[in-house]
Each structure stands twice: as C-alpha cells, then as structure tokens.
Design an enzyme around this catalytic site. Structure first.
Site, PDB file in Angstrom:
ATOM      1  CG  ASN A  45      -1.855  -1.056   1.018  1.00 43.33           C
ATOM      2  OD1 ASN A  45      -2.987  -1.180   0.446  1.00 43.33           O
ATOM      3  ND2 ASN A  45      -1.632  -2.249   1.733  1.00 43.33           N
ATOM      4  CD  GLU A  46       4.632   1.344  -2.804  1.00 43.32           C
ATOM      5  OE1 GLU A  46       4.995   2.256  -1.673  1.00 43.32           O
ATOM      6  OE2 GLU A  46       5.450   0.827  -3.142  1.00 43.32           O
ATOM      7  N   PRO A  47       2.354   5.219  -0.944  1.00 43.51           N
ATOM      8  CG  PRO A  47       3.924   6.563  -0.669  1.00 43.51           C
ATOM      9  CD  PRO A  47       3.605   5.262  -1.288  1.00 43.51           C
ATOM     10  CB  THR A  70       8.564   0.059  -3.711  1.00 42.80           C
ATOM     11  OG1 THR A  70       8.101   0.953  -2.776  1.00 42.80           O
ATOM     12  CG2 THR A  70       8.208  -1.363  -3.285  1.00 42.80           C
ATOM     13  CB  SER A 123      -2.621   3.161   0.125  1.00 40.03           C
ATOM     14  OG  SER A 123      -1.888   2.522  -0.841  1.00 40.03           O
TER      15      SER A 123
END
Ligand code: F6R
Length: 640
Positions: free
Chosen positions: A161-163, A180, A165
């Site tokens: 869950n990347e920025p 990532t 999300s």
C-alpha cells in the site's frame, strides 16, 4: 516516570518496544505467535496469521522453525494469508513471495498446504479483480486475521500500500512506487527485472486484524518509522493508519528507533537523567542546530533550546562546552593501533603492546577498504601485524559477463594440445559458458559458476590487501557457510559460521579486532557477520588473551556513526584518501553497477569519500580541526 510515559504517549501514537538487537525482538515476536498458536490448539481452534515477506520477518520465521523442530510447536491448526505478491511473477521465480515463504517457513513446519494463501502473481489481468475480491472474502470466511505481521517500506508502505493508498482499500492490484522498485534491487539482479505492479491486501484488510506487530530493524528504517509512529495520520505515509488500530505494537531495534524523539532529543520531551553520553549528544545537537561551534555556545543558547536543566546542573555553558570539546578532541587519533611510548590516558587505544596483532573482518571482500581503507593503511604502515579475514565469498555480486570473461580466459589457456585431458577441460569450460548462455534473468547460478564468481572476488580482495602492504599469509578467506545459497536469500547464522570465525581468532589471538557494526545492509549480510563475531567471542571468552582484545566497529557502505557515538576518529590526508580510492579500485567487478545493487546509485569509492569527508566536515563545524576526511569507529563493550 508517569509523566514521561504520558509525554511519550502524546508523541508516539503507536506503542513501541525497543530491543537491543533484532534477534531479541524477533524471538519475542515468534514466541508471542507460538503462544497464540498453542492457546488456540488447546481450545481446539484454528488460528489465522497474516504474514509478510522481506528482510524484516526473516528471523521471526527462523525462530518459529526452531520452535517447531526443537520444542514441538505444531502448525496443524495454522491458516496463513500473505500480504502480497509481485505481479506478474511466476511462483517458482527466485524473487516470488511464494518461494520466499516456502524457503523460510512452510517447507520446514507441518502446516497443511491447503491452509496456505499467497496472492497469485499469474492470474490473467481480466480476472485479477474477482481474484482479489475472493482473497478478501476468504480471509473473512476463515474468521479474519488473528495476528498480522508487518514490515515497513521506505515510502511508508505496509503490504504494498504505497503513498496515496486509501484507508478503506482492500486486496487489489497496485502500481509499485519508484522507491520501492529501487529497494527491490536487493532481490532482483537488474532494475528492468523488477515488476511494476503487485497484488496486495489493502489498508482496511490489514486494519481488520485483531493484533498487529510492526517490525523495524536497522537505521535505514529510522526516518520512516519516526513518521509512522510520531507523524500525523496521512495517506501519504500509509503506515500512519496503524495509529488508529486498538492493538498494534511496533518492535524496533535501537537503530530503527534512533530517530524517535525520545532518543534523538529526549530533552524536548521532559526531564532527563543526564549522564556524560547524553550531555555529549545534547551539546552536539545544540551546536548543529544553531550552526555554532561548541566553544561558542552560550548559557542563553542552552536555555532557549530546552537545555536549561543542564546549565542548572553543570553551572555554566563554559564548563560543559570545554568538557565535551575535549571529549571529542580525544576521539581523534592518527594512531589507530595506539601510539607507542605515549601517555594513553586520553587516547582511544592503548599504547601497549607497541606492535599489536590486528584482525580486520570484512563481511564482503571489499568492505575492509571501503569502510576503513585509510585506517588499514595506517595500521600496516605503523608496523602492526595486520590480518584481514573476508567473511563471505561475495559471489552474488558478480555479473555473468565478468564470469564469462574469466571462463573464456581459462578456456584459452588450455586451447593447445589434443590430449584427452585438454578436451575434457575444454568441454568443462564450454558447459559453464552454455549454462550462462541459457540462464534466465534472475536464475540462480550453479555451484561451478558461483565458484568462479567467488574466485574473481578473491583475486580482487587479494590485490587490494596487497596494495595496502599486507603479506599474503595474512589474508584469510572464511567463506562462511550461511552465505553460500546461490541467491540473495541467506541461511540463518549457524554454529559452523561461528566456528570459522572463532578458529581464526584463536589462531591469531589478536589485541585488536575490527568488525562491520553496520546494521543497514539491505541484504542483512553485515548483521549476520557481526553476530558471528559476537558468537565467536562468547565462545572464546574464558581464554586469557580475550580480556586484552578490543573490538572496534566500523560502519559499512551505508551510514556513519552519529558524531556523539564515535569513540575513535582516524583522519585521512588528501594523499591517504587517494590511496584508499586506489585500493577500492582493485575491486573491478564492483565498479559501475554490480548485480543486486540496492538503492544507492553512487559507486563504492564515491560513497566512501562522501561519507569520510562529511564526517570531517561535521567535526570541523563543531569547532575541531579541519581534516580532509575521517574514518570512525565505536568500541564494542561486551557487557553492553
Ligand atoms: C512484504 C511487504 C512489504 C515489506 C516492506 C519492508 O510482504 O509487504 O511491505 O514488509 O517493503 O521490506 P523489508 O522487510 O525487506 O525491509
């Protein structure tokens, strides 16, 4: 104490437990999981675990496997759901999380295969949405997650869950953040091999877990953990959503916790129990904050920056300034092995014996010169009996094209002649070349190629050590077994690893040992290598020479010690820095981009110089003498 707890709570919005080492923390977490498994067993129930991959939980899995093998912990009632998987990726790819989980846990315990769930990286694109919905449903159908294990990414991600999300996100296909993808280079040989997407459980899926353990080890996690734990809740750091969970705990080692306010600047939180180390930390902090040399700090500077307690206890800024200035001054020495016939009361090392036996441990074949090349040169020049011990072969980080070049060279050397032996050797080398020709990107090497790659690095290490003036019989290759897996995923530290280190120490009986106390290594190799050194000293501690043996820790290619932690700073002149660079250049296979390069784009010699020059600048701005560069060390005290 109550007051401090209250103040910490207002800053730290996720409860934190700080462990002396990641091993201690992981063992604790593994035992908590084992306890929960056993409790459910007694109640005749299943337990549902949410599992993570990556370097953070590896030691938890090692301990769970040990508990299964040695203490009878059964996994028959365990159901697991993994957080994520790269997309697209075949389950048998070396980097797949399916492979990871089998290598580290599932293949070593009695879990039922039908109870294992890992997102499938091979689902056709048009079926991904329904697949993710079914994954989510299956978690609920199994009663929801009892325990969720999490690591944290540099972007602040949990799962993938990347920025950005959403708090209500569920299992879905996501695009990986550029950072990532760079971090994934510790597992993938080249950037183009890293998938752009992944299937991940969502924030909501994670938050539904009854208990959450967030794991963080090493200083490379310190900055993001500070934001996750102390920062405002925001989708741009998705791990901050954990602050809203009723039963979450962060387990960190001291380096990962080091940027939390309670460690970085505890005087901003409340009353402190001042000791000399904390005073030194505060004075350096103040000097750096105000951009003023230590000897120019005034009573007002202390008072205006929450340090008036210190002035009250110590009388005046003048006294504190002089004391801390002298303390820092005494860390600087051009005699890392001790200065013969000198008063050593304020020097970092003992004067006697004048000629010391020294062992420099280097986790990979180039860490010695990268991290302490200048000190290495001085130790040899100053007449000490210096040995260098390369702990691992470093064979993972050699390109196929370099291996091929050497194999072809060998092939050329046996070209002439038509004896059976020559034909046999020709065929042997051709087999190796054929293997490389047919090798898929990311495929593991066979034993022969690994050997060639290891030998390439041996040759380079020998050349660099000779360049520093070392005699060949003082160069030791330990090839610690934990490293020899053929992939970036290593085995846990074993007794056989500790034994090879102990044997060498026992043979040399050194007065001084240098080891890489660097916990930020993305592959974790440095961490295992220093554990092996600690283990060896533990094993040998009853021997009389050990009492006179000092262990100095240097940092690897990633971070430097914070100034207040430095106990020995060895200055380098411009000429010494150039010589150090030449020693690093001997490691030709590591020039440009080696495979599994990690995130830092600079070459090793550039990182080393930037770091050594930054340290010299830091000393200079505190008001100490101006040097070209400095290498720094911290002494490990065994009772710590
Ligand atoms: C892994 C995962 C990721 C990792 C995170 C930290 O299943 O979901 O969120 O936990 O990227 O990775 P390491 O532990 O390798 O630093």
């Amino acid at each position: 104490m109550e007051r401090l707890r209250y103040q910490l709570k207002s800053l730290e919005k996720i409860p934190v437990k700080v462990w002396k080492s990641s091993v201690d923390g992981c063992q604790h977490v593994a035992r908590s999981i084992a306890l929960a498994i056993r409790q459910k067993q007694q109640e005749g129930e299943k337990i549902v675990l949410g599992l993570a991959t990556g370097s953070s939980p590896i030691q938890v899995y090692h301990e769970l496997v040990r508990l299964h093998k040695e203490e009878g912990l059964s996994f028959q009632n365990v159901v697991t759901f993994n957080l994520d998987e790269y997309y697209p990726l075949q389950p048998d790819a070396p980097q797949s999380y399916v492979r990871f989980m089998h290598d580290y846990l599932f293949d070593h315990v009695d879990i039922k295969p039908e109870n294992i769930h890992i997102p499938d990286g091979t689902i056709p694109m048009d079926k991904v949405e329904s697949y993710c919905a079914a994954y989510e449903k299956e978690i609920d159908a199994r009663g929801g997650l009892d325990i969720q294990l999490l690591g944290i990414g540099r972007t602040g991600h949990i799962g993938f869950n990347e920025p950005g999300s959403w708090e209500h996100s569920e299992t879905r296909l996501v695009r990986l953040d550029a950072i990532t993808r760079k971090d994934a280079l510790k597992d993938f040989p080249h950037e183009e091999d890293v998938p752009y997407r992944a299937i991940t459980m969502g924030i909501k899926s994670i938050m539904k877990a009854k208990t959450i353990y967030l794991l963080g080890w090493g200083e490379h996690k310190a900055a993001v953990l500070k934001r996750a734990i102390e920062g405002p809740v925001t989708a741009s750091v998705p791990s901050t959503f954990l602050q809203k969970h009723p039963n979450v705990k962060a387990h960190l080692d001291q380096s990962a916790a080091s940027e939390l306010a309670r460690f970085q600047s505890p005087w901003l939180i409340g009353m402190c129990n001042w000791d000399e180390d904390l005073i030194c930390q505060a004075v350096i902090w103040l000097s750096q904050k105000l951009n003023k040399p230590i000897l120019k700090l005034t009573d007002e500077d202390y008072a205006e920056n929450s340090l008036s307690d210190l002035i009250i206890e110590e009388d005046s800024a003048y006294n504190i300034n002089i004391r801390i200035f002298n303390r820092l001054q005494h860390t600087i020495t051009g005699w890392p092995g001790g200065k013969p016939n000198a008063d050593d009361t304020t020097r970092p090392e003992r004067a006697k014996p004048a000629r010391k036996r020294v062992v420099i441990f280097s986790p990979h074949p180039d860490d010695d010169v990268i991290s302490m090349g200048g000190t290495f040169l001085r130790l040899v020049d100053q007449g000490h009996e210096v040995h260098v011990a390369y702990q691992t072969s470093g064979n993972i980080a050699v390109h196929d094209h370099d291996a091929r070049r050497f194999i072809e060279f060998l092939q050329e050397t046996v070209k002439n002649g038509d004896s059976e032996k020559v034909a046999e050797m020709q065929a042997h080398y051709q087999n190796m070349i054929d293997f490389l020709d047919q090798k898929d990107s990311g495929q593991e090497d066979n034993g022969e190629i690994r050997r060639i790659k290891g030998l390439i690095r041996r040759g380079e290490a020998r050349a660099a050590a000779r360049f520093t003036g070392l005699d060949d019989k003082h160069i030791h290759f330990l090839d610690m077994p934990f490293y020899e897996t053929g992939s970036p995923r290593k085995k846990p530290l074993g007794d056989d690893d500790i034994d090879v280190v102990a044997e060498l120490l026992e043979k040399i009986k050194p007065h001084q040992v240098y080891g890489a106390g660097d916990l930020a290594d993305p592959h974790g190799t440095h961490r295992v290598c220093i554990e092996a050194i600690f283990g060896a000293f533990e094993k040998l501690k009853s021997q009389s020479w050990v009492k006179d043996c000092w262990l100095w820790l240097y940092r690897g290619a990633w971070h430097e010690w914070p100034v207040h932690e430095i106990e020995m700073a060895v200055p380098l002149s411009p000429a010494e820095l150039r010589k150090k660079r030449q020693a690093i250049f001997m490691h030709q296979s590591q020039k440009d981009r080696p495979p599994f390069p990690g995130t830092d784009e600079r070459e090793f010699w550039q990182r080393a110089e930037d770091r050594n020059q930054a340290t010299a600048k830091a000393y200079r701005s505190l008001g100490l003498a101006e040097y070209e560069a400095m290498e720094t060390f911290r002494r490990w005290k065994f009772e710590e």
